[in-house]
Design a protein around this motif. Structure first.
Motif, mmCIF file in Angstrom:
data_model
loop_
_atom_site.group_PDB
_atom_site.id
_atom_site.type_symbol
_atom_site.label_atom_id
_atom_site.label_comp_id
_atom_site.label_asym_id
_atom_site.label_seq_id
_atom_site.Cartn_x
_atom_site.Cartn_y
_atom_site.Cartn_z
ATOM 1 N N LYS A 75 0.845 -1.202 0.000
ATOM 2 C CA LYS A 75 0.000 0.000 0.000
ATOM 3 C C LYS A 75 0.882 1.254 0.000
ATOM 4 O O LYS A 75 2.001 1.240 0.506
ATOM 5 N N ILE A 76 0.329 2.323 -0.553
ATOM 6 C CA ILE A 76 1.018 3.615 -0.487
ATOM 7 C C ILE A 76 0.002 4.640 0.030
ATOM 8 O O ILE A 76 -1.176 4.575 -0.332
ATOM 9 N N GLN A 77 0.492 5.530 0.903
ATOM 10 C CA GLN A 77 -0.457 6.512 1.451
ATOM 11 C C GLN A 77 -0.739 7.605 0.429
ATOM 12 O O GLN A 77 0.181 8.224 -0.092
ATOM 13 N N ARG A 78 -2.031 7.777 0.139
ATOM 14 C CA ARG A 78 -2.411 8.784 -0.854
ATOM 15 C C ARG A 78 -2.858 10.082 -0.175
ATOM 16 O O ARG A 78 -2.526 11.158 -0.623
ATOM 17 N N ASN A 87 -3.142 11.887 3.782
ATOM 18 C CA ASN A 87 -2.895 11.742 5.219
ATOM 19 C C ASN A 87 -4.144 12.119 6.024
ATOM 20 O O ASN A 87 -5.158 12.551 5.460
ATOM 21 N N SER A 145 -9.591 5.014 3.792
ATOM 22 C CA SER A 145 -8.439 4.630 4.619
ATOM 23 C C SER A 145 -7.242 5.545 4.344
ATOM 24 O O SER A 145 -6.332 5.643 5.148
ATOM 25 N N GLU A 162 -5.216 4.937 1.932
ATOM 26 C CA GLU A 162 -4.177 4.135 1.269
ATOM 27 C C GLU A 162 -4.702 3.499 -0.010
ATOM 28 O O GLU A 162 -5.861 3.102 -0.080
ATOM 29 N N ASP A 194 -3.415 0.742 -3.455
ATOM 30 C CA ASP A 194 -2.428 -0.254 -3.858
ATOM 31 C C ASP A 194 -1.345 0.413 -4.716
ATOM 32 O O ASP A 194 -1.647 1.270 -5.559
#
Ligand code: HEM
Length: 292
Positions: free
Chosen positions: A74-77, A79, A254, A256, A258
Motif C-alpha cells: 500500500k502507499i499513502q495517498r 494523510n 483509509s 491508502e 495499492d
C-alpha cells in the motif's frame, strides 16, 4: 411622485434608511426569477445530472480494478489531515445542498407531503443548519487551498492526459502527478464555486450591511444559480468517487491505495514519493557508512 433611480423613494429621518424605499419595481423581476426561473433551472441541472449518471452506470457500469495486477503493497495517498479536510467540506456541503434545495423546492414538493406544520419546523432547523454549517464548509475550502493547491497547478502533463482521453478511451494510462487533469478540474471548480458561494453567502448572512435591496437581490440570484450548478457537478464527483470507480473510495476512506494502482494512474507522483523517501533518512545513514 418619488420617482428616483427606478425606485419609489422618499426621505426619512429615522436611522433605518431602507424605510425610505416605499416600492421597488425591480423586486418584481427578482420574484419572477425566484419563483419562476430558479426552480426550473435547478430541476434541470440536478435531475439532468442524476439522469446522466444513471444512464452512464447502466450502459457502461463501474470502472473496474484489475485485481490480478495488485501488488499487495500500500502507499499513502491522503494523510489524516487531508481526509479530515475532505470530509469536513463534504459533510457540511451535503447538508448545505439539501437545506439549500429546500429553499427552492420545499414549499412545492415537501409541504404537500408532510403538511405545513412539519414543513415549518423542518425548514426552521434547515435554516439554522444552513447558516451555521456555512462556516465549517468555508474552513474546509481554506484547508483545501492549504493542502492541495500546490498539487493542482496545471502543467504540460495535463494536456497529454486530456489528449489521451484520461485513459477512458482505450487501455492506455496517461501519466499523471498527484492529481490528473480531471481531478484538477474538480479542485478548481470547488475553489471557484466555493469562494463565490462564501462571498455571496456572507453578504446574505449580514443583510444590508454591504449593499442595498438591489444588491441583496443580485447576491441571491448569484448564490442560487451557482449553488444548483455546484450541486449538479458535485453529484458527478460523488458518483465517480464511490459507485462509479471500484476502489476509488479507499483513497479518501483509509487514505491508502495499492502501489500497482498508484503506478498505473499517478506514475509521476509515485516516482516523486519514492525519490522523497530515497533522499530521506536512507541517504543520511548510507552517507555514514564508510566506503569499502
Ligand atoms: C459523499 C461524498 C463524496 C465522496 C464519496 C467523495 C470521494 C472522493 C474521493 C475518493 C477522492 C479522492 C480521489 C483520488 O484518489 O485522488 C476525492 C477527492 C476530492 N474531493 Fe470528494 N467526495 C465526496 C464529496 C465531496 C464534496 C462535497 C466536495 C466539495 C464540495 C469534494 C471535493 C473533493 C476535492 C476538491 C478532491 C480532490 C480532487 C480530486 O481528487 O478530484 N468531495 N473525493
Amino acid at each position: 411622485m418619488f420617482r428616483e433611480l427606478g425606485r419609489l423613494q422618499g426621505r426619512v429621518s429615522i436611522p433605518d434608511a431602507k424605510a425610505a424605499t416605499l416600492e421597488q419595481p425591480q423586486g418584481r423581476d427578482w420574484r419572477q426569477f425566484r419563483e419562476g426561473w430558479l426552480p426550473w433551472i435547478g430541476a434541470l441541472a440536478v435531475l439532468g445530472m442524476l439522469l446522466a449518471l444513471f444512464a452512464f452506470y447502466f450502459t457502461k457500469g463501474r470502472i473496474r480494478l484489475d485485481h490480478t495486477e495488485e501488488s499487495g503493497t500500500k502507499i499513502q495517498r491522503f494523510n489524516a489531515f487531508e481526509r479530515f479536510t475532505h470530509w469536513l467540506t463534504a459533510s457540511s456541503f451535503i447538508v448545505l445542498a439539501l437545506t439549500g434545495l429546500n429553499y427552492i423546492f420545499g414549499k412545492r414538493l415537501l409541504m404537500p407531503l408532510i403538511g405545513p406544520d412539519a414543513f415549518a419546523t423542518l425548514s426552521q432547523w434547515g435554516k439554522y443548519a444552513h447558516n451555521f454549517l456555512a462556516w465549517p464548509f468555508m474552513l474546509g475550502i481554506i484547508f483545501m487551498i492549504v493542502v492541495w493547491l500546490k498539487d493542482n497547478i496545471p502543467n504540460r502533463v495535463d494536456v497529454a492526459w486530456v489528449k489521451a482521453g484520461g485513459g477512458f478511451l482505450g487501455d492506455a494510462h496517461p501519466s499523471a502527478y498527484r492529481f490528473n487533469a480531471g481531478q484538477k478540474v474538480v479542485f478548481w471548480l470547488v475553489m471557484i464555486c466555493g469562494i463565490a458561494m462564501s462571498v455571496t453567502g456572507i453578504i446574505m448572512l449580514f443583510p444590508f450591511s454591504a449593499t442595498d435591496i438591489n444588491g441583496m437581490q443580485i447576491t441571491q440570484v448569484v448564490h442560487a444559480l451557482i449553488g444548483v450548478l455546484f450541486i449538479a457537478a458535485i453529484l458527478a464527483h460523488i458518483y465517480i468517487g464511490s459507485l462509479g470507480m471500484e476502489g476509488a473510495y479507499d483513497a479518501m476512506g483509509s487514505g491508502e491505495v495499492d502501489l500497482a494502482w498508484a503506478r498505473r494512474h499517478h506514475d509521476l507522483w509515485v516516482q516523486q514519493q519514492e525519490a522523497k523517501t530515497a533522499s530521506g533518512p536512507q541517504i543520511g545513514s548510507r552517507g555514514a557508512v564508510p566506503a569499502e
